[in-house]
Scaffold this active site. Structure first.
Site, short mmCIF file in Angstrom:
data_model
loop_
_atom_site.label_atom_id
_atom_site.label_comp_id
_atom_site.label_asym_id
_atom_site.label_seq_id
_atom_site.Cartn_x
_atom_site.Cartn_y
_atom_site.Cartn_z
N GLY A 145 -51.92 22.52 20.99
CA GLY A 145 -50.61 23.07 20.70
C GLY A 145 -50.40 22.98 19.21
N GLY B 209 -49.71 21.43 16.28
CA GLY B 209 -49.55 20.03 15.92
C GLY B 209 -49.12 19.80 14.49
N ARG B 210 -49.32 20.79 13.62
CA ARG B 210 -48.84 20.67 12.24
C ARG B 210 -48.30 22.00 11.73
NH1 ARG B 210 -53.99 20.33 8.09
NH2 ARG B 210 -55.40 21.77 9.16
N ASP C 151 -50.63 13.38 11.25
CA ASP C 151 -49.39 13.31 10.46
C ASP C 151 -48.69 14.65 10.29
OD1 ASP C 151 -50.96 14.62 8.58
OD2 ASP C 151 -51.11 12.91 7.22
N ARG D 74 -48.12 31.55 6.59
CA ARG D 74 -48.96 32.74 6.68
C ARG D 74 -48.19 33.85 7.38
NH1 ARG D 74 -51.60 29.83 11.03
NH2 ARG D 74 -53.11 28.94 9.59
N ARG E 59 -52.80 33.19 21.22
CA ARG E 59 -54.22 32.85 21.20
C ARG E 59 -54.86 33.04 22.58
NH1 ARG E 59 -51.08 29.66 17.91
NH2 ARG E 59 -52.05 28.71 16.07
N ASP F 39 -58.63 28.49 20.53
CA ASP F 39 -57.28 28.46 19.98
C ASP F 39 -57.21 29.05 18.58
OD1 ASP F 39 -58.80 26.04 19.39
OD2 ASP F 39 -57.03 25.35 18.31
N ASN F 40 -58.35 29.50 18.05
CA ASN F 40 -58.38 30.12 16.72
C ASN F 40 -58.73 31.60 16.78
OD1 ASN F 40 -57.71 27.76 15.41
ND2 ASN F 40 -59.82 27.15 15.07
#
Length: 472
Positions: free
Chosen positions: A89, A91-92, A124, A178, A185, A252-253
């Site tokens: 998911g 995450g950042r 993080d 972006r 995805r 996922d990319n």
């Protein structure tokens, strides 16, 4: 007004409902120093009129743009190096907004490094400044070469000291935005299938069909699969022609519109090397340069597996099997585009593709990838330029003779492009890792952004030379 009259917000992802994403808040960064704003891209979506202060508010502090409901972290699963991970998911990052561009396409504003989300696990949620710089450079290079790609929209330094195992630490932090044609995805579908939810798979197909493949009839799931296969084949062919190595072709990319995005440890080939990898952790070469078509096809089979919940497996397999022929067709077209020549038909175009690859292969390290396409852009119209240039001695072999013979009958496509300044230079614009590191060293060592901005200007000039409808 902060946005122009051409700004058209349309936050359609939220139509899917709360099972597909989670409302989140951006991190409160100690600093917001604007390092890059893509006004060329902003002009296509009506955001070029923002002042720097307004830009920072929307893309550093993430005050929602007009008509946008606020950030949402998208939910998805995926295969990572062919191992299924149900704990993925955003995450950042998150989806910060959606809007129409000047061609009517629905685009996403997606972030990277914007803070923790429910899917951050133990990370993080941050992005290193070097990682942001690298993504800007990759996106600009791919766009200049005509490869379908997301565009780096904004890069803001955020004033935190990050600890990373793959960079000298502490290292500087940033948040990237972006502009991308969908963040739906393959792994978004996989998540719905994982939970055994055909209703969610069906909703995703209809959402994606209506917004990104509207020529398809409602409910045409095999047609949707064919559209994604075709788009993915074109993307992969363009990567190969560009000498680009994505690095992490996990499910996922890869997305439903066939557009490069979220490439982390990318590389461009210095010279032909089939086993060249971008990621230091890709120890088996799973995503090596020459294995990218295989990797994308494998990922498409996983998408097909998810769609089996709502469609006939035989029809999906037939659509999936169209990848190979589509990829070869698109690869011929991509190499013609890179050489700036017109098609002569399938057989002649295939000979040119084969002899070009043979020349790159036999030339070894001396025959660098990008310079070959620079020297012979426009075909025989560039003979005098190429044969008197710095690589003239390389163009004397038997393999070159075969290439030259294959090239001979292909007429230049828009030969007036050769009058552009980039083709008067002996060397092309490349994006090999040594130059990337040099650009970063100037930023890291002396906060000197001049090489970074000069490189972007040259890349845009190259893109405009290859496609004169673009402005640098």
């Amino acid at each position: 007004m902060p946005v122009s009259p051409t700004y058209r917000p349309e936050p359609r992802f939220f139509d899917l409902g709360g099972e597909y994403g989670d409302p989140v808040r951006a991190a409160d960064f100690p600093e917001t120093r604007l390092r890059f704003r893509n006004d060329r891209a902003a002009a296509t979506v009506g955001l070029e009129t923002l002042t720097d202060a307004e830009w920072i508010a929307h893309f550093g502090r993430f005050v929602p743009l007009p008509g946008q409901p606020g950030p949402v972290a998208m939910r998805y699963h995926g295969h990572q190096f062919r191992h299924y991970n149900p704990d993925l998911g955003d995450g950042r990052g998150f989806l910060a907004g959606q809007l129409r561009d000047d061609e009517g396409r629905l685009l996403d504003l997606g972030t990277k490094g914007s803070g923790t989300t429910p899917w951050s696990r133990t990370a993080d949620g941050r992005l290193t400044l070097k990682g942001g710089v690298r993504e800007v450079l990759a996106a600009e290079m791919l766009e200049a070469q005509g490869v379908p790609t997301s565009r780096a929209f904004s890069l803001i330094e955020t004033g935190e000291a990050l600890q990373r195992g793959d960079e000298p630490s502490p290292t500087r932090s940033a948040v990237l935005v972006r502009l991308s044609h969908s963040h739906i995805r393959f792994g978004t579908f996989q998540r719905a299938a994982y939970f055994g939810r055909p209703d969610m798979v069906e909703a995703l197909v209809e959402h994606s069909r209506s917004l990104y493949h509207p020529d398809l009839a409602e409910g045409d799931v095999p047609g949707f699969m064919r559209a994604v296969v075709e788009a993915s084949a074109r993307l992969t062919a363009r990567w190969v022609a560009a000498g680009f190595v994505h690095g992490v072709l996990n499910t996922d990319n890869l997305n439903v519109t066939g557009e490069s995005f979220d490439y982390g440890p990318w590389r461009f080939l210095p010279y032909y090397e089939p086993g060249f990898t971008a990621a230091y952790f890709d120890q088996t070469g799973l995503y090596a340069f020459a294995r990218q078509p295989e990797a994308v096809f494998w990922a498409l089979t996983q998408l097909g597996g998810a769609l089996k919940l709502i469609a006939d497996a035989e029809a999906l397999t037939e659509a999936l099997n169209g990848f190979g022929p589509a990829y070869i067709r698109e690869l011929r077209a991509a190499f013609l585009s890179r050489l700036g020549v017109k098609s002569l038909g399938e057989a002649a175009d295939q000979r040119l593709l084969d002899t070009t690859l043979a020349l790159l292969r036999e030339g070894g390290e001396a025959m660098r990838w990008e310079p070959l396409f620079h020297d012979w852009f426009g075909g025989f119209a560039s003979s005098a330029r190429a044969l008197s240039g710095p690589r003239a001695t390389l163009y004397q072999s038997k393999v070159f003779a075969d290439f030259r013979f294959s090239l001979f009958d292909h007429e230049p496509d828009r030969p007036e492009r050769l009058e552009a300044a980039p083709f008067a230079r002996p060397e092309p614009e490349e994006m090999v890792i040594d130059e990337v590191e040099t650009i970063w060293a100037a930023i890291d060592g002396g906060d000197d952004w001049t090489p970074f901005h000069e490189k972007i200007a040259r890349l845009r000039a190259m893109g405009a030379a290859r496609n004169p409808t673009e402005s640098p």
